[in-house]
Design a protein around this motif. Structure first.
Motif, mmCIF file in Angstrom:
data_model
loop_
_atom_site.group_PDB
_atom_site.id
_atom_site.type_symbol
_atom_site.label_atom_id
_atom_site.label_comp_id
_atom_site.label_asym_id
_atom_site.label_seq_id
_atom_site.Cartn_x
_atom_site.Cartn_y
_atom_site.Cartn_z
ATOM 1 N N LEU B 7 0.836 -1.204 0.000
ATOM 2 C CA LEU B 7 0.000 0.000 0.000
ATOM 3 C C LEU B 7 0.863 1.244 0.000
ATOM 4 O O LEU B 7 0.565 2.230 -0.685
ATOM 5 N N ASP B 8 1.937 1.215 0.795
ATOM 6 C CA ASP B 8 2.849 2.361 0.828
ATOM 7 C C ASP B 8 3.245 2.737 -0.588
ATOM 8 O O ASP B 8 3.096 3.881 -1.012
ATOM 9 N N PHE B 11 0.161 3.902 -2.955
ATOM 10 C CA PHE B 11 -0.333 5.249 -2.672
ATOM 11 C C PHE B 11 0.723 6.292 -2.999
ATOM 12 O O PHE B 11 0.422 7.330 -3.589
ATOM 13 N N ALA B 12 1.960 6.007 -2.628
ATOM 14 C CA ALA B 12 3.034 6.965 -2.914
ATOM 15 C C ALA B 12 3.136 7.184 -4.425
ATOM 16 O O ALA B 12 3.306 8.312 -4.897
ATOM 17 N N LEU B 14 0.800 6.957 -6.581
ATOM 18 C CA LEU B 14 -0.368 7.716 -7.043
ATOM 19 C C LEU B 14 -0.318 9.171 -6.602
ATOM 20 O O LEU B 14 -1.071 10.004 -7.120
ATOM 21 N N ALA B 15 0.570 9.496 -5.680
ATOM 22 C CA ALA B 15 0.599 10.839 -5.096
ATOM 23 C C ALA B 15 1.258 11.876 -5.994
ATOM 24 O O ALA B 15 1.359 13.040 -5.639
ATOM 25 N N LEU B 78 -3.671 -1.514 -8.052
ATOM 26 C CA LEU B 78 -4.684 -0.474 -7.963
ATOM 27 C C LEU B 78 -5.888 -1.041 -7.224
ATOM 28 O O LEU B 78 -6.515 -0.363 -6.414
ATOM 29 N N ALA B 81 -5.144 -0.868 -3.534
ATOM 30 C CA ALA B 81 -5.304 0.476 -2.990
ATOM 31 C C ALA B 81 -6.782 0.797 -2.801
ATOM 32 O O ALA B 81 -7.207 1.270 -1.748
ATOM 33 N N MET B 82 -7.559 0.504 -3.837
ATOM 34 C CA MET B 82 -8.973 0.832 -3.740
ATOM 35 C C MET B 82 -9.644 -0.008 -2.672
ATOM 36 O O MET B 82 -10.490 0.477 -1.925
ATOM 37 N N TRP B 84 -8.433 -1.067 0.059
ATOM 38 C CA TRP B 84 -8.159 -0.493 1.395
ATOM 39 C C TRP B 84 -9.109 0.658 1.688
ATOM 40 O O TRP B 84 -9.792 0.678 2.702
ATOM 41 N N ILE B 85 -9.139 1.601 0.755
ATOM 42 C CA ILE B 85 -10.016 2.748 0.956
ATOM 43 C C ILE B 85 -11.455 2.303 1.134
ATOM 44 O O ILE B 85 -12.139 2.694 2.080
#
Lengths: 111, 111
Positions: B7-8, B11-12, B14-15, B78, B81-82, B84-85
């Motif tokens: 996840l780190d 997300f990083a 995607l940032a 992806l 990530a999704m 998790w959210i």
DNA sequence: CATGTGCTGAACCACATGGTTCAGCACGAG
DNA sequence: CTCGTGCTGAACCATGTGGTTCAGCACATG
């Protein structure tokens, strides 16, 4: 579709395990800075920085209550982040259906 | 629930707006490093770094074709990530339904 | 074979991040 | 009023990030 800076901050904020842990923890209800810092073994100042990042990303809202700072969730931005992923993911899905098929086919054939 | 490091990285990755743009661009089909660098005005080396970040995050896959490097989407991460959210968002939603109501109530009352 | 093009690696730079310590402010309790 | 506790700000440090330049390798083409 959502400003870039907003997504930058939101995703960057989510990219740190400490901060994700804070969000999860906050899911159980609001907490003070000290409450959040304690289990991590981090200094108050350190946790303060993380919380500020979360706050600037709009993932969290804080209010000063007496001499403690109460931190609680604010999920609007999380919606933005998910919306971005969801939007493109759906868009890509169709592409990939065809593409993957094409590639698996090719991979079978030498070069 | 998914490793933290995964996840780190996701997300990083995607940032950064450049990297999100790359992902969007790749949605239209695979591209070479040069193809990706050109519209940004960035050096090949610079774009190379971004692509590597995306690749290490598992958001993209690359293969060397002749002397060019083909970059294409790889959406598995992806999903992570999704996921998790989405997971926590749903969890929080219930909380917040009650909480928000409580807070709006309070806000109406002076302090 | 010679050459130009596409990428790669190393070195470098400025700035952001994640953390600390230490000093101090401000509020609540006695 | 005094004191302890919770937070805040400044200074500092190591490491990571986003980008560059320059040198060089490797492949496709004439």
């Amino acid at each position: 579709m959502v400003q870039h800076e907003v997504l930058d901050r939101a995703f960057a904020a989510l990219a740190d395990p400490t901060r994700r842990a804070v969000l999860v923890r906050l899911g159980e209800g609001p907490a003070s800075l000290g409450d959040l810092a304690a289990p991590t073994g981090m200094t108050l100042t350190g946790m303060g920085k993380h919380v500020r990042v979360l706050e600037e990303a709009g993932l969290v809202r804080t209010t000063k209550v007496g001499r403690t700072r109460q931190v609680r969730l604010g999920t609007e931005r999380l919606d933005d982040a998910m919306a971005w992923i969801a939007f493109y993911q759906r868009l890509w899905e169709r592409r990939l259906d065809g593409l993957e098929a094409y590639l698996t086919l090719r991979e079978g054939q030498d070069t």
